[in-house]
Design an enzyme around this catalytic site. Structure first.
Site, PDB file in Angstrom:
ATOM      1  N   GLU A  93      64.201  19.485  77.530  1.00  0.00           N
ATOM      2  CA  GLU A  93      64.543  18.181  78.082  1.00  0.00           C
ATOM      3  C   GLU A  93      65.432  17.396  77.123  1.00  0.00           C
ATOM      4  O   GLU A  93      65.304  17.506  75.905  1.00  0.00           O
ATOM      5  CB  GLU A  93      63.269  17.394  78.391  1.00  0.00           C
ATOM      6  CG  GLU A  93      62.491  18.045  79.531  1.00  0.00           C
ATOM      7  CD  GLU A  93      61.230  17.300  79.921  1.00  0.00           C
ATOM      8  OE1 GLU A  93      60.827  17.402  81.083  1.00  0.00           O
ATOM      9  OE2 GLU A  93      60.634  16.607  79.072  1.00  0.00           O
ATOM     10  N   CYS A 106      68.830  11.507  73.153  1.00  0.00           N
ATOM     11  CA  CYS A 106      67.773  12.156  72.378  1.00  0.00           C
ATOM     12  C   CYS A 106      67.830  13.651  72.666  1.00  0.00           C
ATOM     13  O   CYS A 106      67.627  14.068  73.812  1.00  0.00           O
ATOM     14  CB  CYS A 106      66.425  11.560  72.783  1.00  0.00           C
ATOM     15  SG  CYS A 106      65.032  12.332  71.958  1.00  0.00           S
ATOM     16  N   CYS A 113      57.360  23.950  70.254  1.00  0.00           N
ATOM     17  CA  CYS A 113      57.331  23.587  68.836  1.00  0.00           C
ATOM     18  C   CYS A 113      56.142  24.277  68.186  1.00  0.00           C
ATOM     19  O   CYS A 113      55.051  24.317  68.761  1.00  0.00           O
ATOM     20  CB  CYS A 113      57.210  22.072  68.670  1.00  0.00           C
ATOM     21  SG  CYS A 113      57.325  21.543  66.943  1.00  0.00           S
ATOM     22  N   CYS A 117      51.329  19.386  66.399  1.00  0.00           N
ATOM     23  CA  CYS A 117      50.743  18.068  66.143  1.00  0.00           C
ATOM     24  C   CYS A 117      49.835  17.710  67.320  1.00  0.00           C
ATOM     25  O   CYS A 117      50.200  17.893  68.476  1.00  0.00           O
ATOM     26  CB  CYS A 117      51.834  17.011  65.966  1.00  0.00           C
ATOM     27  SG  CYS A 117      52.981  17.404  64.650  1.00  0.00           S
ATOM     28  N   CYS A 120      50.974  15.346  70.313  1.00  0.00           N
ATOM     29  CA  CYS A 120      52.298  15.550  70.905  1.00  0.00           C
ATOM     30  C   CYS A 120      52.261  16.547  72.056  1.00  0.00           C
ATOM     31  O   CYS A 120      51.715  17.642  71.915  1.00  0.00           O
ATOM     32  CB  CYS A 120      53.249  16.024  69.821  1.00  0.00           C
ATOM     33  SG  CYS A 120      54.887  16.437  70.422  1.00  0.00           S
ATOM     34  N   CYS A 345      58.659   9.166  73.591  1.00  0.00           N
ATOM     35  CA  CYS A 345      58.362   9.989  72.413  1.00  0.00           C
ATOM     36  C   CYS A 345      57.116  10.808  72.641  1.00  0.00           C
ATOM     37  O   CYS A 345      56.077  10.264  73.007  1.00  0.00           O
ATOM     38  CB  CYS A 345      58.080   9.127  71.187  1.00  0.00           C
ATOM     39  SG  CYS A 345      59.439   8.146  70.662  1.00  0.00           S
TER      40      CYS A 345
END
Ligand code: SAH
Ligand code: SF4
Length: 356
Positions: A93, A106, A113, A117, A120, A345
């Protein structure tokens, strides 16, 4: 038959070599570069400064590919999110966040990933692969296509004025491709985004911070999110490998090198976890210990389906911010953008199926 070369995967030097290898003069490479990155042209037959023969030769040897838009959504606050697909079917995205008269794109650097975390959404999806330099730059080119910002406008008149490398993935885990992409994005004969208008955010891959800054000069943001190693390791497993001391020492060194006044630290406000005044003081002690001019961006946690954490209350965030400011640390509270379309975010996650 040998395959065609994808031009967007080449650095300026590599593109020059590829053009010269076809028996052309280097100035043709410079023109081709401008067609690609100043005019945003994807069709060789429309490159009118070339003869018909040369246009055909280029088309026989090269391709120019854009990521494909498979879905897009626009938030009530005008934040614009695209689900993009690459030639192997992988999806990421990209988000455009407009401010009053300009705004930031962004961009993502990995599919998924590996950092995991806990807060997230991207981190809940395993790493599939790194994005190539062309795929990273391609996201910005798609945004320019959509907002019709070709040929490259003057800096002051651009709608898409800034870039934040804060989408999906950990950019410093994909250092070489990210550096190559940033060089293309900042090149003055092409897309021409100033390095001071680009901010890269990292979860803290300490040894890669200085190499990034030295080669690209972009601004640095660190996802800090906790004031001590014990807490940080609980929410960010990477902290076990590169503890706070290593990350902050790299920030100190960056500041010496860069001459810029501040290092930005993103600090996610998690209810009853890291939002007390004691936490604020620990944070400030750390900055004094490592002699860092810190600016804190306080981020309200953006929830996503299935997450374990809750956002701090508004009053807690305000108190935290005031405590930092009282001690002369800048600590603005960041407003979440595009929350209604899961574009804020930490909410990005590539979908297997096309959203309806
Ligand atoms: N991997 C890089 C860049 C992408 S994340 C990094 O971690 O810095 C961009 C920012 O969003 C980071 O500061 C990240 O910590 C933050 N973030 C992640 N999940 C979030 C959430 N659910 N709510 C608010 N911010 C989040
Ligand atoms: Fe990866 Fe950044 Fe999300 Fe952590 S916050 S999982 S490093 S994208």
């Amino acid at each position: 038959m040998p395959g065609k070369t994808e031009l967007t995967e080449l650095s300026k030097e590599e593109l020059t070599q590829a053009v010269v290898a076809l028996g052309e003069k280097p100035f043709r490479a410079k023109q081709l570069w401008q067609w690609l990155y100043f005019h945003g042209e994807t069709d060789f037959s429309l490159m009118t400064s070339f003869s018909k023969e040369l246009r055909e030769k280029l088309a026989e040897n090269f391709t120019i590919t854009r990521p494909k838009i498979v879905a897009e959504q626009i938030s009530v606050d005008k934040t614009h999110k695209w689900l993009l697909e690459f030639s192997d079917g992988q999806r990421i995205e990209t988000v455009y966040i407009p401010e009053e008269d300009r705004g930031a794109v962004c961009i993502s650097t990995q599919v998924g990933c590996a950092m995991g975390c806990r807060f997230c959404h991207t981190g809940s999806q395993k790493l599939t692969r790194n994005l190539t330099a062309g795929e990273i730059v391609g996201q910005f080119m798609v945004a320019r296509d959509v907002y019709k910002e070709w040929p490259t406008p003057k800096d002051e008149t651009r709608y898409l004025s800034n870039i934040v490398v804060m989408g999906m993935g950990e950019p410093l885990q994909n250092l070489d491709n990210v550096i190559k992409a940033l060089k293309i994005l900042t090149d003055g004969e092409g897309i021409s985004i100033s390095r001071r208008r680009i901010t890269l955010s990292t979860s803290g891959i300490a040894p890669n911070i200085i190499p990034l800054v030295q080669t690209t000069g972009v601004k640095l943001a660190i996802s800090l999110h906790a004031p001590d190693n014990e807490k940080r390791s609980r929410i960010m497993p990477i902290n076990k490998k590169y503890p706070l001391e290593e990350v902050l020492q790299a920030c100190h060194d960056y500041q010496q090198l860069d001459g810029s006044h501040f290092v930005t630290f993103e600090y996610l406000m998690l209810k009853d976890f890291n939002d007390s005044l004691e936490d604020a003081h620990k944070l400030m002690d750390l900055m004094r210990r490592f002699r860092i001019n810190a600016k804190f961006n306080l981020i309200a946690f953006n929830p996503w389906p299935g997450c374990d954490y809750e956002p701090s209350s508004r009053s807690k965030i305000i108190a935290f911010s005031k405590e930092l400011q009282k001690n002369r640390f800048a600590a603005p509270i960041r407003v979440a953008r595009g929350q209604d379309i899961l574009a804020a975010c930490g909410q990005l996650k590539s979908k297997k199926e096309e959203p309806k």
